[in-house]
Design a protein around this motif. Structure first.
Motif, mmCIF file in Angstrom:
data_model
loop_
_atom_site.group_PDB
_atom_site.id
_atom_site.type_symbol
_atom_site.label_atom_id
_atom_site.label_comp_id
_atom_site.label_asym_id
_atom_site.label_seq_id
_atom_site.Cartn_x
_atom_site.Cartn_y
_atom_site.Cartn_z
ATOM 1 N N ARG A 26 -33.375 -10.970 16.242
ATOM 2 C CA ARG A 26 -33.921 -10.843 17.590
ATOM 3 C C ARG A 26 -32.909 -10.396 18.642
ATOM 4 N NH1 ARG A 26 -36.484 -16.686 18.041
ATOM 5 N NH2 ARG A 26 -34.281 -16.954 18.352
ATOM 6 N N ALA A 27 -31.621 -10.437 18.335
ATOM 7 C CA ALA A 27 -30.599 -10.159 19.344
ATOM 8 C C ALA A 27 -30.114 -8.710 19.341
ATOM 9 C CB ALA A 27 -29.402 -11.091 19.142
ATOM 10 N N PHE A 28 -30.434 -7.957 18.280
ATOM 11 C CA PHE A 28 -29.950 -6.580 18.169
ATOM 12 C C PHE A 28 -30.820 -5.841 17.163
ATOM 13 C CE2 PHE A 28 -27.671 -9.368 15.346
ATOM 14 C CZ PHE A 28 -27.808 -8.760 14.109
ATOM 15 N N GLY A 29 -30.758 -4.517 17.211
ATOM 16 C CA GLY A 29 -31.464 -3.701 16.239
ATOM 17 C C GLY A 29 -30.556 -3.342 15.086
ATOM 18 N N VAL A 30 -31.118 -3.228 13.910
ATOM 19 C CA VAL A 30 -30.355 -2.779 12.749
ATOM 20 C C VAL A 30 -31.328 -2.090 11.785
ATOM 21 C CG1 VAL A 30 -30.458 -5.040 11.611
ATOM 22 C CG2 VAL A 30 -28.715 -3.407 10.914
ATOM 23 N N ASN A 31 -30.974 -0.879 11.388
ATOM 24 C CA ASN A 31 -31.778 -0.091 10.453
ATOM 25 C C ASN A 31 -30.863 0.576 9.445
ATOM 26 O OD1 ASN A 31 -34.504 -0.370 11.580
ATOM 27 N ND2 ASN A 31 -33.679 0.739 13.324
ATOM 28 N N PHE A 32 -31.463 0.925 8.306
ATOM 29 C CA PHE A 32 -30.747 1.642 7.257
ATOM 30 C C PHE A 32 -31.381 3.023 7.122
ATOM 31 C CE2 PHE A 32 -30.311 2.931 2.781
ATOM 32 C CZ PHE A 32 -28.937 2.888 2.656
ATOM 33 N N PHE A 33 -30.558 4.056 7.095
ATOM 34 C CA PHE A 33 -31.035 5.435 6.996
ATOM 35 C C PHE A 33 -30.500 6.078 5.725
ATOM 36 C CE2 PHE A 33 -31.087 4.320 11.402
ATOM 37 C CZ PHE A 33 -32.176 4.987 11.946
ATOM 38 N N ASP A 34 -31.349 6.863 5.094
ATOM 39 C CA ASP A 34 -31.045 7.585 3.865
ATOM 40 C C ASP A 34 -31.492 9.023 4.092
ATOM 41 O OD1 ASP A 34 -29.963 7.133 1.387
ATOM 42 O OD2 ASP A 34 -31.628 5.939 0.660
ATOM 43 N N LEU A 35 -30.582 9.905 4.491
ATOM 44 C CA LEU A 35 -30.943 11.285 4.825
ATOM 45 C C LEU A 35 -30.693 12.192 3.620
ATOM 46 C CD1 LEU A 35 -31.934 12.846 7.355
ATOM 47 C CD2 LEU A 35 -29.529 13.266 7.897
ATOM 48 N N PRO A 36 -31.734 12.877 3.124
ATOM 49 C CA PRO A 36 -31.573 13.747 1.946
ATOM 50 C C PRO A 36 -30.551 14.866 2.179
ATOM 51 C CG PRO A 36 -33.898 13.368 2.400
ATOM 52 C CD PRO A 36 -33.123 12.834 3.585
ATOM 53 N N PRO A 37 -29.973 15.394 1.106
ATOM 54 C CA PRO A 37 -28.970 16.458 1.212
ATOM 55 C C PRO A 37 -29.448 17.627 2.078
ATOM 56 C CG PRO A 37 -29.163 15.733 -1.060
ATOM 57 C CD PRO A 37 -30.266 15.056 -0.296
ATOM 58 N N GLY A 38 -28.573 18.085 2.970
ATOM 59 C CA GLY A 38 -28.843 19.240 3.807
ATOM 60 C C GLY A 38 -29.817 19.017 4.956
ATOM 61 N N MET A 39 -30.375 17.845 5.080
ATOM 62 C CA MET A 39 -31.373 17.567 6.129
ATOM 63 C C MET A 39 -30.697 17.228 7.461
ATOM 64 S SD MET A 39 -34.580 17.696 4.951
ATOM 65 C CE MET A 39 -35.442 16.674 6.099
ATOM 66 N N ARG A 86 -26.282 12.335 23.291
ATOM 67 C CA ARG A 86 -27.319 12.808 22.360
ATOM 68 C C ARG A 86 -26.681 12.888 20.984
ATOM 69 N NH1 ARG A 86 -32.248 15.003 22.638
ATOM 70 N NH2 ARG A 86 -32.821 16.657 21.184
ATOM 71 N N ARG A 87 -27.345 12.274 20.002
ATOM 72 C CA ARG A 87 -26.773 12.225 18.663
ATOM 73 C C ARG A 87 -27.765 12.752 17.644
ATOM 74 N NH1 ARG A 87 -27.099 6.479 20.009
ATOM 75 N NH2 ARG A 87 -26.375 7.377 21.908
ATOM 76 N N GLN A 88 -27.216 13.406 16.604
ATOM 77 C CA GLN A 88 -28.040 13.928 15.522
ATOM 78 C C GLN A 88 -27.222 13.934 14.232
ATOM 79 O OE1 GLN A 88 -29.268 18.045 15.759
ATOM 80 N NE2 GLN A 88 -31.049 17.626 14.488
ATOM 81 N N PRO A 89 -27.692 13.199 13.224
ATOM 82 C CA PRO A 89 -27.001 13.197 11.932
ATOM 83 C C PRO A 89 -27.429 14.402 11.099
ATOM 84 C CG PRO A 89 -28.864 11.716 11.859
ATOM 85 C CD PRO A 89 -28.799 12.252 13.266
ATOM 86 N N ILE A 90 -26.500 14.916 10.310
ATOM 87 C CA ILE A 90 -26.771 16.039 9.414
ATOM 88 C C ILE A 90 -26.113 15.713 8.073
ATOM 89 C CG2 ILE A 90 -26.506 18.512 9.040
ATOM 90 C CD1 ILE A 90 -26.001 18.599 12.208
ATOM 91 N N ALA A 91 -26.925 15.638 7.018
ATOM 92 C CA ALA A 91 -26.394 15.323 5.691
ATOM 93 C C ALA A 91 -25.672 16.528 5.115
ATOM 94 C CB ALA A 91 -27.517 14.892 4.759
ATOM 95 N N GLY A 92 -24.656 16.248 4.342
ATOM 96 C CA GLY A 92 -23.942 17.311 3.631
ATOM 97 C C GLY A 92 -24.645 17.646 2.323
ATOM 98 N N ASP A 93 -23.880 17.876 1.270
ATOM 99 C CA ASP A 93 -24.418 18.287 -0.028
ATOM 100 C C ASP A 93 -25.033 17.138 -0.829
ATOM 101 O OD1 ASP A 93 -23.601 20.851 0.514
ATOM 102 O OD2 ASP A 93 -21.689 20.632 -0.541
ATOM 103 N N GLU A 94 -24.887 15.923 -0.326
ATOM 104 C CA GLU A 94 -25.473 14.763 -1.001
ATOM 105 C C GLU A 94 -26.163 13.886 0.045
ATOM 106 O OE1 GLU A 94 -22.265 12.114 -2.462
ATOM 107 O OE2 GLU A 94 -20.929 13.489 -1.431
ATOM 108 N N VAL A 95 -26.830 12.859 -0.410
ATOM 109 C CA VAL A 95 -27.493 11.933 0.507
ATOM 110 C C VAL A 95 -26.462 11.341 1.463
ATOM 111 C CG1 VAL A 95 -28.664 9.700 0.642
ATOM 112 C CG2 VAL A 95 -29.352 11.348 -1.083
ATOM 113 N N LEU A 96 -26.814 11.252 2.738
ATOM 114 C CA LEU A 96 -25.981 10.583 3.731
ATOM 115 C C LEU A 96 -26.687 9.289 4.101
ATOM 116 C CD1 LEU A 96 -23.512 10.602 5.597
ATOM 117 C CD2 LEU A 96 -24.922 11.802 7.298
#
Length: 115
Positions: A26-39, A86-96
């Motif tokens: 309840r005190a903070f947000g926390v999430n897990f992200f799995d971005l496919p290769p190249g996405m 402003r932030r944006q993740p970009i996966a490399g050649d494998e899952v990020l």
């Protein structure tokens, strides 16, 4: 009431694993992200909610676009980001994969409508 909770990321559905919700935090947000290769992930800032966020990279490598700057990210790194950036993740050649942790800097945390 439980003094601790446990969640297995593999049991959570969707591209954004809603860890906070699953744990009942309840005190903070926390999430897990799995971005496919190249996405490219969602580009956004946290200005409206004044959330400071920390990203802890746990698998793979890629790029984190921060406004007009890009930094290389990889397993074992952590990055803190101000709400206005402003932030944006970009996966490399494998899952990020990373864990995102955030909360408002000056007000009480309120869980988002989406999870």
């Amino acid at each position: 009431m439980a003094r601790y909770n446990v969640v297995d990321f593999q049991g959570l559905e969707g591209p954004v694993k809603k860890v906070r919700k699953a744990l009942g935090a309840r005190a903070f947000g926390v999430n897990f992200f799995d971005l496919p290769p190249g996405m490219e992930g969602h580009a956004h800032d946290e200005r409206e909610r004044d959330h400071e966020e920390v990203y802890v990279y746990v698998r793979g490598s890629g790029t984190l676009r921060l406004d007009s700057e890009e930094i290389e990210v990889r397993e074992g790194l952590a990055v803190r980001v101000d709400p206005v950036v402003r932030r944006q993740p970009i996966a490399g050649d494998e899952v990020l994969a990373w864990v995102a942790i955030g909360a408002p800097r000056d007000t009480r945390y309120e869980p988002p409508d989406w999870g």
